[in-house]
Design an enzyme around this catalytic site. Structure first.
Site, mmCIF file in Angstrom:
data_model
loop_
_atom_site.group_PDB
_atom_site.id
_atom_site.type_symbol
_atom_site.label_atom_id
_atom_site.label_comp_id
_atom_site.label_asym_id
_atom_site.label_seq_id
_atom_site.Cartn_x
_atom_site.Cartn_y
_atom_site.Cartn_z
ATOM 1 N N ARG A 49 0.820 -1.212 0.000
ATOM 2 C CA ARG A 49 0.000 0.000 0.000
ATOM 3 C C ARG A 49 0.853 1.262 0.000
ATOM 4 O O ARG A 49 0.368 2.362 -0.266
ATOM 5 C CB ARG A 49 -0.922 0.026 1.240
ATOM 6 C CG ARG A 49 -2.152 -0.845 1.146
ATOM 7 C CD ARG A 49 -1.855 -2.328 1.186
ATOM 8 N NE ARG A 49 -1.118 -2.696 2.381
ATOM 9 C CZ ARG A 49 -0.332 -3.762 2.470
ATOM 10 N NH1 ARG A 49 -0.140 -4.548 1.421
ATOM 11 N NH2 ARG A 49 0.294 -4.059 3.600
ATOM 12 N N CYS A 79 -6.086 -2.200 8.508
ATOM 13 C CA CYS A 79 -4.907 -1.593 7.876
ATOM 14 C C CYS A 79 -5.253 -0.141 7.610
ATOM 15 O O CYS A 79 -6.188 0.142 6.847
ATOM 16 C CB CYS A 79 -4.550 -2.306 6.572
ATOM 17 S SG CYS A 79 -3.194 -1.498 5.663
ATOM 18 N N THR A 81 -3.434 2.382 6.101
ATOM 19 C CA THR A 81 -3.079 2.908 4.781
ATOM 20 C C THR A 81 -4.055 2.461 3.705
ATOM 21 O O THR A 81 -4.389 3.224 2.787
ATOM 22 C CB THR A 81 -1.649 2.465 4.413
ATOM 23 O OG1 THR A 81 -0.767 2.781 5.499
ATOM 24 C CG2 THR A 81 -1.165 3.172 3.161
ATOM 25 N N THR A 121 2.248 5.457 7.996
ATOM 26 C CA THR A 121 2.880 5.624 6.696
ATOM 27 C C THR A 121 2.484 6.969 6.106
ATOM 28 O O THR A 121 1.561 7.637 6.589
ATOM 29 C CB THR A 121 2.440 4.503 5.747
ATOM 30 O OG1 THR A 121 1.037 4.686 5.448
ATOM 31 C CG2 THR A 121 2.658 3.125 6.360
ATOM 32 N N LYS A 158 7.075 -6.226 10.491
ATOM 33 C CA LYS A 158 6.378 -7.122 9.571
ATOM 34 C C LYS A 158 7.160 -8.424 9.372
ATOM 35 O O LYS A 158 6.569 -9.482 9.126
ATOM 36 C CB LYS A 158 6.137 -6.434 8.232
ATOM 37 C CG LYS A 158 5.023 -5.378 8.248
ATOM 38 C CD LYS A 158 4.876 -4.738 6.885
ATOM 39 C CE LYS A 158 3.727 -3.739 6.835
ATOM 40 N NZ LYS A 158 2.404 -4.396 6.878
ATOM 41 N N CYS A 189 -0.729 2.832 12.459
ATOM 42 C CA CYS A 189 -0.271 1.675 11.690
ATOM 43 C C CYS A 189 -0.493 0.475 12.593
ATOM 44 O O CYS A 189 -0.130 0.513 13.778
ATOM 45 C CB CYS A 189 1.207 1.818 11.326
ATOM 46 S SG CYS A 189 1.869 0.348 10.519
#
Length: 229
Positions: A49, A79, A81, A121, A158, A189
């Site tokens: 993304r 999520c 983003t 982000t 991640k 996030c």
């Protein structure tokens, strides 16, 4: 009976599993049958993304349509983003999407803060800037090199790094936002709360994913109405 929840997940997998755990924990249940039915598409193959033009939107729309076809009645997506594609997801599925960004922005406003720091982000920051501005709130973001450090840390999380070092680095980034005037922080996030806790900072910490899980329970149990399509 409760509404069937469809979850667009896998962005990333650990954050999605954390969300599902919270969903289960917040559901008042004396037996299995009291829990919410959840249809899950945990798809780590969704294009990044954070890469412009990578094509995440069409993939998310296809996932949403599949969940609708499977019987989902309301959607959620842990999520931040990816909420840039919310309109496409709603159009593709015909279903309401519980707004993660809006919920966190409202919670920030409810603290009485005027300046809100967001760990997220660049795409998530754009969304939060709009939502916070609509409530008369200012956004505090990391300066460029520290934002790059946040993104590098995000990809390490991640990849499975939940070490003490990762926790220290995330807390340091959060402290930067407070030093720049943030009166409340949003973990914008879903990986951030995996290594950041309210005790790590001296201002209120809003976990957007946690709020999303709580609202999913309320909507699916029909304690509050679903969003309008």
């Amino acid at each position: 009976m409760s509404l069937i929840l469809g979850v667009l997940g896998g962005m990333g997998p650990a954050a999605t599993l954390d969300f599902l755990g919270r969903l289960q924990a917040y559901t008042p249940a004396a037996k299995d049958q009291d829990h919410i039915r959840v249809l899950m598409d945990l798809n780590p193959q969704v294009p990044d993304r954070n890469t412009p033009g990578a094509g995440a939107g069409p993939v998310l729309a296809e996932m949403a349509g599949g969940l609708a076809g499977g019987g989902a009645e309301v959607l959620a997506m842990p999520c931040n983003t990816a909420h840039a594609h919310a309109d496409l997801i709603i159009r593709a599925s015909g279903l309401p999407l519980i707004d993660m960004i809006g919920g966190a922005a409202k919670a920030a406003a409810d603290t009485g803060a005027r300046r809100v720091g967001v760990l997220g982000t660049k795409g998530a920051l754009r969304l939060y800037r709009e939502y916070l501005a609509a409530r008369g709130l200012g956004l505090v973001s990391l300066e460029a090199t520290r934002q790059e450090a946040f993104m590098a840390l995000l990809y390490r999380i991640k990849a499975g790094d939940l070490s003490a070092e990762a926790r220290t680095e995330m807390a340091s980034l959060a402290h930067d936002l407070v030093a720049d005037g943030a009166e409340t922080l949003i973990a914008g996030c879903t990986e951030a709360p995996l290594v950041l806790a309210p005790r790590d900072i001296q201002v209120p910490l809003i976990d957007a994913g946690d709020l999303l899980a709580r609202r999913c329970v309320a909507v699916c149990l029909e304690h509050e109405p679903p969003p309008q399509v």
